[in-house]
Design a protein around this motif. Structure first.
Motif, PDB file in Angstrom:
ATOM      1  N   ARG A 219      34.395  -0.527  24.625  1.00  0.00           N
ATOM      2  CA  ARG A 219      35.633   0.234  24.780  1.00  0.00           C
ATOM      3  C   ARG A 219      36.622   0.033  23.634  1.00  0.00           C
ATOM      4  O   ARG A 219      37.176   0.992  23.118  1.00  0.00           O
ATOM      5  CB  ARG A 219      36.293  -0.180  26.112  1.00  0.00           C
ATOM      6  CG  ARG A 219      37.553   0.527  26.423  1.00  0.00           C
ATOM      7  CD  ARG A 219      37.265   1.909  26.958  1.00  0.00           C
ATOM      8  NE  ARG A 219      38.515   2.530  27.338  1.00  0.00           N
ATOM      9  CZ  ARG A 219      38.845   3.745  26.959  1.00  0.00           C
ATOM     10  NH1 ARG A 219      38.016   4.482  26.263  1.00  0.00           N
ATOM     11  NH2 ARG A 219      39.989   4.247  27.325  1.00  0.00           N
TER      12      ARG A 219
ATOM     13  N   LYS B 128      23.798  14.365  23.525  1.00  0.00           N
ATOM     14  CA  LYS B 128      24.796  15.327  24.015  1.00  0.00           C
ATOM     15  C   LYS B 128      26.037  15.379  23.121  1.00  0.00           C
ATOM     16  O   LYS B 128      26.633  16.436  22.938  1.00  0.00           O
ATOM     17  CB  LYS B 128      25.229  14.956  25.443  1.00  0.00           C
ATOM     18  CG  LYS B 128      24.127  15.020  26.446  1.00  0.00           C
ATOM     19  CD  LYS B 128      24.131  16.348  27.120  1.00  0.00           C
ATOM     20  CE  LYS B 128      23.073  16.333  28.212  1.00  0.00           C
ATOM     21  NZ  LYS B 128      22.636  17.650  28.535  1.00  0.00           N
ATOM     22  N   SER B 129      26.453  14.229  22.613  1.00  0.00           N
ATOM     23  CA  SER B 129      27.685  14.140  21.826  1.00  0.00           C
ATOM     24  C   SER B 129      27.484  13.137  20.687  1.00  0.00           C
ATOM     25  O   SER B 129      27.657  11.940  20.897  1.00  0.00           O
ATOM     26  CB  SER B 129      28.828  13.679  22.736  1.00  0.00           C
ATOM     27  OG  SER B 129      29.961  13.365  21.983  1.00  0.00           O
TER      28      SER B 129
ATOM     29  N   GLY C 174      20.956   5.534  28.709  1.00  0.00           N
ATOM     30  CA  GLY C 174      22.235   6.228  28.769  1.00  0.00           C
ATOM     31  C   GLY C 174      22.819   6.510  27.392  1.00  0.00           C
ATOM     32  O   GLY C 174      23.341   7.603  27.134  1.00  0.00           O
ATOM     33  N   MET C 175      22.721   5.530  26.487  1.00  0.00           N
ATOM     34  CA  MET C 175      23.242   5.730  25.130  1.00  0.00           C
ATOM     35  C   MET C 175      22.445   6.800  24.383  1.00  0.00           C
ATOM     36  O   MET C 175      23.014   7.577  23.613  1.00  0.00           O
ATOM     37  CB  MET C 175      23.219   4.413  24.356  1.00  0.00           C
ATOM     38  CG  MET C 175      24.257   3.420  24.798  1.00  0.00           C
ATOM     39  SD  MET C 175      25.940   3.923  24.449  1.00  0.00           S
ATOM     40  CE  MET C 175      25.981   3.710  22.692  1.00  0.00           C
ATOM     41  N   THR C 176      21.142   6.858  24.616  1.00  0.00           N
ATOM     42  CA  THR C 176      20.325   7.888  23.972  1.00  0.00           C
ATOM     43  C   THR C 176      20.733   9.272  24.440  1.00  0.00           C
ATOM     44  O   THR C 176      20.922  10.186  23.623  1.00  0.00           O
ATOM     45  CB  THR C 176      18.829   7.642  24.267  1.00  0.00           C
ATOM     46  OG1 THR C 176      18.475   6.343  23.790  1.00  0.00           O
ATOM     47  CG2 THR C 176      17.957   8.686  23.609  1.00  0.00           C
ATOM     48  N   VAL C 177      20.893   9.432  25.741  1.00  0.00           N
ATOM     49  CA  VAL C 177      21.308  10.728  26.287  1.00  0.00           C
ATOM     50  C   VAL C 177      22.698  11.086  25.777  1.00  0.00           C
ATOM     51  O   VAL C 177      22.955  12.227  25.360  1.00  0.00           O
ATOM     52  CB  VAL C 177      21.276  10.699  27.836  1.00  0.00           C
ATOM     53  CG1 VAL C 177      21.921  11.935  28.435  1.00  0.00           C
ATOM     54  CG2 VAL C 177      19.845  10.542  28.321  1.00  0.00           C
ATOM     55  N   TRP C 178      23.624  10.122  25.772  1.00  0.00           N
ATOM     56  CA  TRP C 178      24.992  10.354  25.297  1.00  0.00           C
ATOM     57  C   TRP C 178      24.981  10.777  23.832  1.00  0.00           C
ATOM     58  O   TRP C 178      25.703  11.685  23.429  1.00  0.00           O
ATOM     59  CB  TRP C 178      25.803   9.085  25.503  1.00  0.00           C
ATOM     60  CG  TRP C 178      27.278   9.213  25.303  1.00  0.00           C
ATOM     61  CD1 TRP C 178      27.994  10.352  25.081  1.00  0.00           C
ATOM     62  CD2 TRP C 178      28.224   8.157  25.310  1.00  0.00           C
ATOM     63  NE1 TRP C 178      29.324  10.066  24.951  1.00  0.00           N
ATOM     64  CE2 TRP C 178      29.495   8.719  25.090  1.00  0.00           C
ATOM     65  CE3 TRP C 178      28.127   6.787  25.480  1.00  0.00           C
ATOM     66  CZ2 TRP C 178      30.643   7.950  25.026  1.00  0.00           C
ATOM     67  CZ3 TRP C 178      29.278   6.029  25.423  1.00  0.00           C
ATOM     68  CH2 TRP C 178      30.515   6.604  25.201  1.00  0.00           C
ATOM     69  N   GLU C 179      24.156  10.134  23.021  1.00  0.00           N
ATOM     70  CA  GLU C 179      24.074  10.463  21.594  1.00  0.00           C
ATOM     71  C   GLU C 179      23.521  11.869  21.385  1.00  0.00           C
ATOM     72  O   GLU C 179      23.976  12.590  20.497  1.00  0.00           O
ATOM     73  CB  GLU C 179      23.208   9.430  20.871  1.00  0.00           C
ATOM     74  CG  GLU C 179      23.122   9.624  19.384  1.00  0.00           C
ATOM     75  CD  GLU C 179      24.429   9.398  18.658  1.00  0.00           C
ATOM     76  OE1 GLU C 179      24.603  10.010  17.580  1.00  0.00           O
ATOM     77  OE2 GLU C 179      25.269   8.623  19.140  1.00  0.00           O
TER      78      GLU C 179
ATOM     79  N   THR D 172      27.882  10.618  17.713  1.00  0.00           N
ATOM     80  CA  THR D 172      28.949   9.652  17.516  1.00  0.00           C
ATOM     81  C   THR D 172      29.611   9.796  16.147  1.00  0.00           C
ATOM     82  O   THR D 172      29.047  10.392  15.230  1.00  0.00           O
ATOM     83  CB  THR D 172      28.412   8.225  17.694  1.00  0.00           C
ATOM     84  OG1 THR D 172      29.497   7.315  17.691  1.00  0.00           O
ATOM     85  CG2 THR D 172      27.470   7.855  16.586  1.00  0.00           C
TER      86      THR D 172
ATOM     87  N   THR E  96      29.925   2.675  15.066  1.00  0.00           N
ATOM     88  CA  THR E  96      29.544   3.777  15.945  1.00  0.00           C
ATOM     89  C   THR E  96      29.306   3.197  17.337  1.00  0.00           C
ATOM     90  O   THR E  96      29.324   1.984  17.525  1.00  0.00           O
ATOM     91  CB  THR E  96      28.250   4.457  15.452  1.00  0.00           C
ATOM     92  OG1 THR E  96      27.185   3.511  15.524  1.00  0.00           O
ATOM     93  CG2 THR E  96      28.395   4.973  14.032  1.00  0.00           C
ATOM     94  N   ARG E  97      29.056   4.066  18.307  1.00  0.00           N
ATOM     95  CA  ARG E  97      28.743   3.574  19.658  1.00  0.00           C
ATOM     96  C   ARG E  97      27.513   2.680  19.643  1.00  0.00           C
ATOM     97  O   ARG E  97      27.468   1.656  20.321  1.00  0.00           O
ATOM     98  CB  ARG E  97      28.485   4.750  20.607  1.00  0.00           C
ATOM     99  CG  ARG E  97      29.716   5.475  21.039  1.00  0.00           C
ATOM    100  CD  ARG E  97      29.389   6.467  22.141  1.00  0.00           C
ATOM    101  NE  ARG E  97      28.449   7.494  21.734  1.00  0.00           N
ATOM    102  CZ  ARG E  97      28.765   8.750  21.505  1.00  0.00           C
ATOM    103  NH1 ARG E  97      30.000   9.167  21.639  1.00  0.00           N
ATOM    104  NH2 ARG E  97      27.839   9.623  21.169  1.00  0.00           N
TER     105      ARG E  97
END
Length: 102
Positions: free
Chosen positions: A100, A31-32, A24-29, A34, A46-47
């Protein structure tokens, strides 16, 4: 190959959660990307930094729980050792808090 590990459902779920978080973190990175930000941790992160710190914290919580679960049994006069699900929930809550607010 994995006979040395105690593959109980909580252990399998814990490691599956880690793999899913990394995916999930790879996909998030991708797409957007950090940016650095300052939360309550004493440094800008960073995230990915917060995930790493959170995963280390989760591992320490689980190890500490395993270390004291037998003693908890004696101190609290329990018939059985406390469930490992307790440490799983605590460690995931700590990870979520670090992600968070960290």
């Amino acid at each position: 190959m994995f006979e040395w590990m105690a593959w109980t459902p909580p252990v399998a779920i814990f490691f599956t959660s880690i793999v899913l978080m990394l995916i999930g973190m790879t996909v998030w990175e991708l797409k957007s990307p950090t940016t650095m930000r300052k939360g309550w941790l004493p440094m800008e992160t960073t995230r990915g930094d917060r995930l790493f710190i959170g995963l280390l914290s989760a591992a320490y919580v689980n190890l500490a729980f395993v270390a004291v679960s037998e003693k908890l049994m004696t101190w609290l006069s329990l018939e059985n050792e406390p469930s490992i699900w307790i440490s799983f929930v605590i460690s995931m809550a700590l990870l979520a808090l670090i992600m968070r607010k960290g």
